[in-house]
Design a protein around this motif. Structure first.
Motif, PDB file in Angstrom:
ATOM      1  N   MET A  88       0.728  -1.308   0.102  1.00  0.00           N
ATOM      2  CA  MET A  88       0.044   0.099  -0.133  1.00  0.00           C
ATOM      3  C   MET A  88       0.648   1.093   0.186  1.00  0.00           C
ATOM      4  N   ILE A  89       1.644   1.219   0.786  1.00  0.00           N
ATOM      5  CA  ILE A  89       2.596   2.602   0.910  1.00  0.00           C
ATOM      6  C   ILE A  89       3.447   2.745  -0.292  1.00  0.00           C
ATOM      7  N   HIS A  90       3.954   1.670  -1.062  1.00  0.00           N
ATOM      8  CA  HIS A  90       4.665   1.758  -2.289  1.00  0.00           C
ATOM      9  C   HIS A  90       3.886   2.312  -3.180  1.00  0.00           C
TER      10      HIS A  90
ATOM     11  N   ALA B  31       1.563   9.418  -5.327  1.00  0.00           N
ATOM     12  CA  ALA B  31       1.542  10.867  -5.094  1.00  0.00           C
ATOM     13  C   ALA B  31       2.665  11.509  -5.957  1.00  0.00           C
ATOM     14  N   GLU B  32       3.490  11.017  -6.285  1.00  0.00           N
ATOM     15  CA  GLU B  32       4.558  11.761  -7.412  1.00  0.00           C
ATOM     16  C   GLU B  32       3.974  12.036  -8.719  1.00  0.00           C
ATOM     17  N   GLU B  33       2.681  11.171  -8.852  1.00  0.00           N
ATOM     18  CA  GLU B  33       1.917  11.639 -10.177  1.00  0.00           C
ATOM     19  C   GLU B  33       1.061  12.854  -9.983  1.00  0.00           C
ATOM     20  N   GLN B  34       0.795  13.361  -9.085  1.00  0.00           N
ATOM     21  CA  GLN B  34      -0.371  14.257  -8.561  1.00  0.00           C
ATOM     22  C   GLN B  34       0.368  15.712  -9.130  1.00  0.00           C
TER      23      GLN B  34
ATOM     24  N   LEU C  35       3.252  12.944   0.485  1.00  0.00           N
ATOM     25  CA  LEU C  35       2.852  11.997   1.242  1.00  0.00           C
ATOM     26  C   LEU C  35       3.868  11.294   2.333  1.00  0.00           C
ATOM     27  N   THR C  36       3.572  11.122   3.359  1.00  0.00           N
ATOM     28  CA  THR C  36       4.505  10.453   4.301  1.00  0.00           C
ATOM     29  C   THR C  36       4.087   9.646   5.314  1.00  0.00           C
ATOM     30  N   CYS C  37       4.581   8.219   5.266  1.00  0.00           N
ATOM     31  CA  CYS C  37       4.118   7.356   6.313  1.00  0.00           C
ATOM     32  C   CYS C  37       5.292   7.313   7.487  1.00  0.00           C
ATOM     33  N   GLY C  38       4.951   7.927   8.550  1.00  0.00           N
ATOM     34  CA  GLY C  38       6.139   8.149   9.459  1.00  0.00           C
ATOM     35  C   GLY C  38       6.059   7.546  10.710  1.00  0.00           C
ATOM     36  N   LYS C  39       5.049   6.757  11.130  1.00  0.00           N
ATOM     37  CA  LYS C  39       4.630   5.823  12.147  1.00  0.00           C
ATOM     38  C   LYS C  39       4.018   4.502  11.792  1.00  0.00           C
TER      39      LYS C  39
ATOM     40  N   LEU D 116      -6.636  16.900  -2.793  1.00  0.00           N
ATOM     41  CA  LEU D 116      -6.653  16.247  -1.402  1.00  0.00           C
ATOM     42  C   LEU D 116      -7.978  15.276  -1.439  1.00  0.00           C
ATOM     43  N   GLU D 117      -8.864  15.764  -1.921  1.00  0.00           N
ATOM     44  CA  GLU D 117     -10.184  15.187  -1.733  1.00  0.00           C
ATOM     45  C   GLU D 117     -10.003  13.798  -3.009  1.00  0.00           C
ATOM     46  N   HIS D 118      -9.503  14.083  -4.115  1.00  0.00           N
ATOM     47  CA  HIS D 118      -9.410  13.186  -5.051  1.00  0.00           C
ATOM     48  C   HIS D 118      -8.371  12.074  -4.762  1.00  0.00           C
ATOM     49  N   PHE D 119      -7.218  12.299  -3.978  1.00  0.00           N
ATOM     50  CA  PHE D 119      -6.163  11.394  -3.373  1.00  0.00           C
ATOM     51  C   PHE D 119      -6.708  10.804  -2.613  1.00  0.00           C
TER      52      PHE D 119
END
Length: 412
Positions: free
Chosen positions: A248-250, A256-259, A265-269, A298-301
């Motif tokens: 999922m994170i990958h 996110a890079e395509e937006q 986007l950050t997964c920090g925890k 933001l809504e679309h993502f």
């Protein structure tokens, strides 16, 4: 320990070092959490220095400090400049403090050079922005704008169980001794800040004029699979929430890079249960932080994120729960004020560029209710919230000079 004293010729870099003494750590960092002794000592010192500058200094009922330079023609039209006094734990000495001290010095210079303004100018040291001690951000500016009030202090508690209300009362605030924090007379707000990123350093420009501050959404994703033996469970039969979360994170990072305009986007925890080397996890939780200046993006993502998570979970037989625990909407800065800032920079030969702020600031809270403008000066290496935070004296002074010239345009 006796605090360092300043000479009358002291510049902004000297003042940064002076204020950093309150809550200083051994490695050069600063810890100044809301309503602690270090915080209170710093606010009292700022208030005393405002008075020494010839400003009418006062607290409000949550602990914001204002230094007022009364207008002669439109005294009820207040142009406010400043930032926050609190820090993260072992943070840098520039974040927040620079904006407070720059506003004070700009008003001092204007008063000494031109006398009283036509419109009232105020410098403010907002009591809190970071949320480092209590799970509450923008406590100072939120109360000032009416988005928060004293009733919101009853529930939040720090790590020791002390409530925000108790801490506030211990410092003499929230009891009606000082004027209410809520303001309705602010016509404009200007906040100058170190960038906390590398855009200006990489471009070689001396000033950033912020067009908008990003919205933020934070989610806690919980995945429940099936805990089992690492050696006896076939790969094809596993319901592994950790493997699913990795996919999922990958996938979300790639999307996110395509937006447009660089969604961040950050997964920090992440927590894994039972967190044992030879056991397939049964439960995983991880955070997702997404930021962008456009609400529709933001809504679309969010819709894309939900589809990715549910799709992978459906394929692997894993249960997913998505909990949104923070939502801060994007806030554009005032176009008229930004144009005046760009004009001021051009008139004084200061190189600048327009940019988006990826971090939240008090201008975001205040900008929801009144015109706001945000200016950045460069940060070395983009480092912030760290003792290694640094901006050169030259760049700090350029920021103060630009702020003073902008306030002159607005108030004189």
């Amino acid at each position: 320990m006796e605090k360092q004293r300043l000479s009358v010729e002291s510049g902004i870099a000297d003042y940064i070092d002076w204020l950093a003494q309150f809550g200083a750590s051994a490695d050069g960092g600063v810890t100044r959490l809301l309503y602690t002794k270090e915080w209170m000592d710093a606010q009292l010192a700022v208030k005393a220095e405002m008075s020494a500058f010839g400003l009418d200094a006062r607290f409000d009922d949550v602990g914001n400090v204002f230094g007022r330079l009364q207008g002669t023609q439109s005294p009820d039209e207040v142009i406010l400049a400043g930032s926050h006094i609190d820090t993260v734990i072992n943070g840098g000495k520039y974040d927040g403090s620079y904006g407070v001290l720059a506003a004070m010095l700009a008003l001092k210079q204007l008063k000494e050079t031109y006398g009283a303004p036509k419109k009232t100018l105020e410098a403010v040291s907002l009591c809190e922005e970071e949320g480092s001690r209590f799970p509450m951000t923008y406590w100072g500016s939120g109360n000032m704008m009416g988005a928060l009030s004293l009733k919101h202090a009853e529930v939040p508690r720090d790590g020791s169980g002390v409530s925000l209300q108790e801490a506030m009362h211990d410092n003499g605030f929230g009891r009606g001794v000082y004027p209410s924090a809520h303001r309705t007379d602010i016509n404009a707000f200007i906040e100058i800040h170190i960038e906390q990123g590398q855009t200006l350093e990489m471009s070689g420009r001396d000033l950033g004029v912020v067009t908008s501050i990003v919205g933020q959404r934070r989610y806690l994703i919980t995945l429940e699979g099936e805990c089992n033996h690492a050696g006896t469970t076939s790969m094809k039969w596993r319901k592994d929430p950790l493997a699913a979360s990795s996919r999922m994170i990958h996938e979300l990072l790639l999307r996110a890079e395509e937006q447009p305009d660089e969604l961040r986007l950050t997964c920090g925890k992440m927590t894994v249960e039972p967190n044992v080397a030879n056991v397939i996890p049964g439960r995983v939780q991880f955070s997702i932080d997404i930021r962008h200046q456009n609400q529709r993006v933001l809504e679309h993502f969010y819709e894309e994120m939900t589809a990715v998570i549910n799709g992978i979970c459906g394929e692997k037989g894993i249960r997913a729960m998505i909990d949104e625990y923070m939502r801060i909407e994007p806030v554009p800065m005032d176009e008229t004020l930004s144009a005046k800032a760009l004009e001021t920079a051009a008139e004084n030969g200061i190189s600048c560029e327009e940019m988006v702020s990826g971090a939240g600031h008090d201008a975001q809270m205040i900008g929801r209710s009144c015109p706001a403008c945000m200016l950045f000066v460069p940060s070395r290496g983009g480092i912030s919230h760290s003792p290694k935070e640094f901006t050169s004296a030259r760049q700090l002074e350029i920021g103060v000079r630009t702020l003073a010239n902008l306030l002159y345009k607005l108030a004189y």
